[in-house]
Scaffold this motif. Structure first.
Motif, PDB file in Angstrom:
ATOM      1  N   HIS A 119      16.309 130.208  26.780  1.00 53.27           N
ATOM      2  CA  HIS A 119      17.206 129.147  26.320  1.00 53.27           C
ATOM      3  C   HIS A 119      18.103 129.697  25.223  1.00 53.27           C
ATOM      4  O   HIS A 119      17.905 130.804  24.733  1.00 53.27           O
ATOM      5  N   TRP A 120      19.046 128.850  24.847  1.00 59.42           N
ATOM      6  CA  TRP A 120      19.885 129.135  23.677  1.00 59.42           C
ATOM      7  C   TRP A 120      19.550 128.095  22.623  1.00 59.42           C
ATOM      8  O   TRP A 120      19.603 126.900  22.897  1.00 59.42           O
ATOM      9  N   MET A 121      19.175 128.539  21.446  1.00 62.35           N
ATOM     10  CA  MET A 121      18.650 127.638  20.434  1.00 62.35           C
ATOM     11  C   MET A 121      19.601 127.487  19.251  1.00 62.35           C
ATOM     12  O   MET A 121      20.206 128.463  18.799  1.00 62.35           O
ATOM     13  N   VAL A 122      19.685 126.261  18.763  1.00 58.34           N
ATOM     14  CA  VAL A 122      20.475 125.944  17.570  1.00 58.34           C
ATOM     15  C   VAL A 122      19.550 125.305  16.552  1.00 58.34           C
ATOM     16  O   VAL A 122      18.811 124.363  16.877  1.00 58.34           O
ATOM     17  N   ARG A 123      19.588 125.806  15.335  1.00 61.20           N
ATOM     18  CA  ARG A 123      18.731 125.285  14.274  1.00 61.20           C
ATOM     19  C   ARG A 123      19.485 124.282  13.418  1.00 61.20           C
ATOM     20  O   ARG A 123      20.607 124.546  12.979  1.00 61.20           O
ATOM     21  N   ASN A 124      18.874 123.113  13.203  1.00 65.44           N
ATOM     22  CA  ASN A 124      19.411 122.106  12.292  1.00 65.44           C
ATOM     23  C   ASN A 124      18.561 122.152  11.020  1.00 65.44           C
ATOM     24  O   ASN A 124      17.432 121.663  11.009  1.00 65.44           O
ATOM     25  N   GLU A 125      19.089 122.773   9.973  1.00 65.73           N
ATOM     26  CA  GLU A 125      18.295 122.970   8.753  1.00 65.73           C
ATOM     27  C   GLU A 125      18.002 121.659   8.039  1.00 65.73           C
ATOM     28  O   GLU A 125      16.934 121.503   7.435  1.00 65.73           O
ATOM     29  N   LYS A 126      18.927 120.698   8.091  1.00 63.84           N
ATOM     30  CA  LYS A 126      18.695 119.416   7.420  1.00 63.84           C
ATOM     31  C   LYS A 126      17.511 118.682   8.025  1.00 63.84           C
ATOM     32  O   LYS A 126      16.710 118.074   7.323  1.00 63.84           O
ATOM     33  N   LYS A 127      17.379 118.723   9.351  1.00 68.59           N
ATOM     34  CA  LYS A 127      16.278 118.055  10.037  1.00 68.59           C
ATOM     35  C   LYS A 127      15.064 118.971  10.216  1.00 68.59           C
ATOM     36  O   LYS A 127      14.020 118.527  10.681  1.00 68.59           O
ATOM     37  N   ASN A 128      15.219 120.260   9.838  1.00 73.90           N
ATOM     38  CA  ASN A 128      14.160 121.259  10.038  1.00 73.90           C
ATOM     39  C   ASN A 128      13.668 121.213  11.484  1.00 73.90           C
ATOM     40  O   ASN A 128      12.472 121.105  11.777  1.00 73.90           O
ATOM     41  N   LYS A 129      14.623 121.314  12.382  1.00 69.57           N
ATOM     42  CA  LYS A 129      14.316 121.225  13.801  1.00 69.57           C
ATOM     43  C   LYS A 129      15.287 122.105  14.581  1.00 69.57           C
ATOM     44  O   LYS A 129      16.421 122.313  14.161  1.00 69.57           O
ATOM     45  N   SER A 130      14.805 122.626  15.722  1.00 65.14           N
ATOM     46  CA  SER A 130      15.657 123.444  16.585  1.00 65.14           C
ATOM     47  C   SER A 130      15.828 122.772  17.940  1.00 65.14           C
ATOM     48  O   SER A 130      14.933 122.066  18.414  1.00 65.14           O
ATOM     49  N   TYR A 131      16.985 123.012  18.546  1.00 65.31           N
ATOM     50  CA  TYR A 131      17.321 122.394  19.823  1.00 65.31           C
ATOM     51  C   TYR A 131      17.622 123.476  20.848  1.00 65.31           C
ATOM     52  O   TYR A 131      18.287 124.473  20.543  1.00 65.31           O
TER      53      TYR A 131
END
Length: 231
Positions: free
Chosen positions: A107-119
């Motif tokens: 997959h290709w992952m994007v990290r959302n640091e504010k939510k401390n979650k990756s998509y």
């Protein structure tokens, strides 16, 4: 604190779920400080104790963490982790049977640091990083499925996000779609084994973590023992 392996240059600890490896904004006592205190007391070391943090595990994850006790080991271990010369094997209990008993996930992952979650995405998107892992199902119960996972890349929350992406969230992992939490706040993801060539002695080091004290893990522990004994 469970010391699984120790020599002059490195120490491998079995981290409990809920512990943090290195200090963060919570101000909670990190595992690295606990290990330093252990070394200081065991060897009666004066002054500050050197301890290098080589890698981390998410707070709700249990299992093996490798620390360097010397600067030589730290430099070499950092390079080995960067080049993926340290093989880390994880066990994950998931709440849904995967469509295939074994597969490579990319997959290709994007990290959302504010939510401390990756998509995870099926194609490359802006600010994404490629993530690859292999899994195979090694046991099952009536409600849960035990997967062995090997990482090819080291992304933020990679195993948690990629398994959730294929509809198999890790037991207890509410952040990534598990239906309910675990009683102790853990998620059922374990850093099960590390295998590498010692950075100084050049001997092969293979270390296996004990399983967490939990009835579901205990079921799979018994199932694995029966499988081994019946071979």
């Amino acid at each position: 604190m469970k010391v699984i392996y120790e020599d002059n240059h490195l120490i491998i600890i079995c981290k409990e779920s809920g512990e943090i490896v290195q200090g963060d904004k919570t101000g909670d006592l990190p595992l690295s400080d606990i290990v330093k205190a252990y070394i200081k007391e065991k060897y009666s070391k004066p002054g500050n104790v050197f301890l290098g943090v080589v890698h981390r595990l998410d707070r709700p994850v249990a299992g093996l963490v490798v620390f360097a006790k010397t600067s030589k080991a730290l430099t070499r271990l950092n390079a080995m982790f960067q080049s993926h010369d340290v093989k880390k094997t994880y066990w994950a209990i998931v709440t849904r049977c995967p469509e295939r008993p074994s597969a490579t996930l990319e997959h290709w992952m994007v990290r959302n640091e504010k939510k401390n979650k990756s998509y995870c995405y099926d194609r490359e998107v802006p600010n994404s990083k490629r993530a690859v892992l292999d899994y195979r199902m090694i046991s099952r119960s009536e409600r849960f499925f035990l997967l062995e996972v090997n990482l090819h890349t080291g992304r933020h929350h990679q195993i948690r996000a990629q398994l959730a992406k294929i509809g198999c969230p890790i037991r207890g992992d509410l952040k990534y779609g598990a239906p309910r939490s675990n009683p102790d706040g853990s998620i059922s993801l374990l850093s099960r084994k590390v295998d590498f060539i010692h950075p100084v002695s050049k001997e092969r080091i293979t270390v296996v973590s004990p399983l967490p004290n939990d009835k579901v893990w205990e079921f799979f522990d018994i199932a694995e023992s029966l499988l081994v004994n019946n071979k």
